[in-house]
Scaffold this active site. Structure first.
Site, PDB file in Angstrom:
ATOM      1  N   HIS A   1       0.844  -1.192   0.000  1.00  0.00           N
ATOM      2  CA  HIS A   1       0.000   0.000   0.000  1.00  0.00           C
ATOM      3  C   HIS A   1       0.876   1.238   0.000  1.00  0.00           C
ATOM      4  O   HIS A   1       1.989   1.215   0.518  1.00  0.00           O
ATOM      5  CB  HIS A   1      -0.975   0.010   1.190  1.00  0.00           C
ATOM      6  CG  HIS A   1      -0.326   0.099   2.539  1.00  0.00           C
ATOM      7  ND1 HIS A   1      -0.439  -0.886   3.496  1.00  0.00           N
ATOM      8  CD2 HIS A   1       0.459   1.058   3.110  1.00  0.00           C
ATOM      9  CE1 HIS A   1       0.233  -0.542   4.575  1.00  0.00           C
ATOM     10  NE2 HIS A   1       0.798   0.638   4.374  1.00  0.00           N
TER      11      HIS A   1
ATOM     12  N   HIS B   1      -1.566   5.247   9.533  1.00  0.00           N
ATOM     13  CA  HIS B   1      -0.407   6.145   9.356  1.00  0.00           C
ATOM     14  C   HIS B   1      -0.694   7.516   9.941  1.00  0.00           C
ATOM     15  O   HIS B   1      -0.697   8.517   9.235  1.00  0.00           O
ATOM     16  CB  HIS B   1      -0.068   6.287   7.875  1.00  0.00           C
ATOM     17  CG  HIS B   1       0.113   4.979   7.164  1.00  0.00           C
ATOM     18  ND1 HIS B   1      -0.953   4.188   6.787  1.00  0.00           N
ATOM     19  CD2 HIS B   1       1.229   4.311   6.786  1.00  0.00           C
ATOM     20  CE1 HIS B   1      -0.489   3.093   6.198  1.00  0.00           C
ATOM     21  NE2 HIS B   1       0.820   3.144   6.190  1.00  0.00           N
TER      22      HIS B   1
ATOM     23  N   GLU C   1       6.952  -2.899   7.599  1.00  0.00           N
ATOM     24  CA  GLU C   1       5.530  -3.254   7.460  1.00  0.00           C
ATOM     25  C   GLU C   1       5.327  -4.628   6.840  1.00  0.00           C
ATOM     26  O   GLU C   1       4.261  -5.229   6.988  1.00  0.00           O
ATOM     27  CB  GLU C   1       4.815  -2.231   6.562  1.00  0.00           C
ATOM     28  CG  GLU C   1       4.716  -0.846   7.153  1.00  0.00           C
ATOM     29  CD  GLU C   1       4.091   0.157   6.171  1.00  0.00           C
ATOM     30  OE1 GLU C   1       3.936   1.312   6.563  1.00  0.00           O
ATOM     31  OE2 GLU C   1       3.764  -0.213   5.028  1.00  0.00           O
TER      32      GLU C   1
END
Lengths: 282, 128
Positions: free
Chosen positions: A12, A61, A240
């Site tokens: 992403h 985020h 991540e």
């Protein structure tokens, strides 16, 4: 018990979402066309699998969770999850529906297994979900989503071993939930990238392609790789990727890659993998 | 290449750092709200004082010193919200981080490397 149909790992990045909106409006940027094309087979695979529910392991985020109280693991138990405004206004997509009747037995099972989750009655989803979502599904979204948010921003973050164990617990929860759902497990995390410091813009296609290959049958090798080493070779934000271990561990060891794809359109490695769960033996 | 996880290559956002620079991060996080961005546009000094920023943090904001703000403990996802409010993207922030001219910097992206964890012992493990 619910049925696990398969798993998806996918990158992403905010630009992925921005380029989707621009692409459908005026044609895809040549750098992003391969990502659009490369995700078509995953969209088709999902259309054929027809999942009713999707568990999404992702990270926020600084768009929903603020720093007042930052959860390490959080689960969204609401019936609806709006899109988060990241400061540029909302994109032209509806929120995502959840299913509390699906979520709670899983939450309960995960806690019993030692994962003390934060329960979110409200949760807004940022580009961690919305950047790839329209590449895989057409709105209105054809399935219910169970989001599990992981702290990937404020160190210490969960270890690879812990994220892998979360996947194993998730598998137990799904196979024993007393429900009758068709579930896909998706994990999302940017592949190689670093978007701060003098190593801003660092990417590592070699690492990313290795990761996409190894996640199928060499998950132990990946989990044993210290996150610090991944951060060194593939950029700090590539940490991540450890969330992908949760997806992989939620599938059978014998699950096999149906499809994978990789491209590097900008400053984040963009990869996707779809794994088929073997048919249960009757 | 530089493989360290230390500044200025990396500004690892730790819980300890967040505790030290909590007010700055709260300030920057709140730029997700339109009313905060509007207050910043109209009276930045009053807004910064309301959020109890230190004199140094205020000076960094005035100077649009994105690198300085991250070095002062701001999480970069928060700091880019301030940048966005004054019309700069995260790539502009990246150019600032690298001390590079924006127009030249964007031509150099992405910065490709090909090393693997197994290459690290010879390169950097000794330094850690």
């Amino acid at each position: 018990m619910s049925r696990i149909l398969g798993g998806i790992g996918i990158a992403h990045t905010p630009s992925m979402g921005y380029q989707y909106d621009k692409g459908v409006r005026e044609g895809f940027d040549p750098k992003w066309q391969p990502w659009y094309d490369g995700t078509r087979p995953v969209k088709q695979w999902l259309r054929e699998k027809r999942p009713s529910h999707m568990v999404v392991i992702y990270n926020d985020h600084m768009n929903y969770f603020d720093l007042k109280a930052y959860p390490t693991f959080a689960i969204g138990v609401a019936a609806h999850f709006p899109q988060a405004d990241e400061g540029y206004g909302l994109r032209p997509f509806p929120g995502v529906d959840g299913d509390p009747d699906f979520a709670w037995p899983i939450a309960r099972s995960l806690v019993r297994d030692g994962f003390d989750l934060t329960f979110c009655q409200e949760l807004e989803l940022d580009h961690g979900v919305y950047s790839w979502l329209p590449y895989l599904f057409d709105a209105p979204w054809p399935l219910k989503v169970l989001p599990i948010a992981v702290n990937m921003l404020m160190h210490p973050v969960p270890t690879p071993q812990r994220l892998h164990a979360l996947g194993a617990s998730l598998r137990r929860a799904l196979l024993n939930d007393g429900a009758n759902r068709d579930v896909v497990v998706l994990a999302t995390g940017g592949m190689s990238h670093q978007i701060h410091g003098t190593k801003f813009g660092l990417t590592n296609e070699k690492w990313d392609r290795y990761f996409l290959d190894a996640i199928e049958q060499r998950q132990d090798e990946l989990v044993a790789t210290p996150v610090e080493e991944i951060m060194q070779v593939a950029g700090t934000e590539a940490a991540e990727l450890a969330m992908w271990y949760t997806m992989r561990a939620a599938l059978a060891v014998s699950a096999r890659t149906h499809y994978s794809f990789y491209t590097l359109p900008a400053v984040t490695g963009c990869g996707v993998i779809a794994l088929d769960e073997p048919e249960p033996r009757g | 290449m530089d493989l360290s996880l230390e500044a200025p290559s990396v500004y690892l956002f730790t819980g300890e750092l967040c505790t030290r620079s909590y007010k700055l991060n709260r300030f920057a996080f709140d730029f997700k709200y339109p009313q905060v961005r509007e207050r910043f546009a109209n009276d930045p000094e009053a807004l910064m004082t309301d959020y109890a920023l230190t004199d140094n943090e205020k000076a960094l904001v005035r100077a649009r010193d994105w690198t300085g703000l991250v070095a002062a403990g701001g999480n970069h996802f928060n700091i880019i919200k301030i940048a966005a409010a004054v019309g700069e993207s995260h790539l502009h922030v990246g150019a600032h981080m690298c001390g590079a001219n924006w127009d030249e910097f964007k031509q150099t992206l992405p910065h490709r490397v090909e090393i693997m964890p197994s290459d690290l012992p010879a390169l950097a493990k000794g330094k850690r």
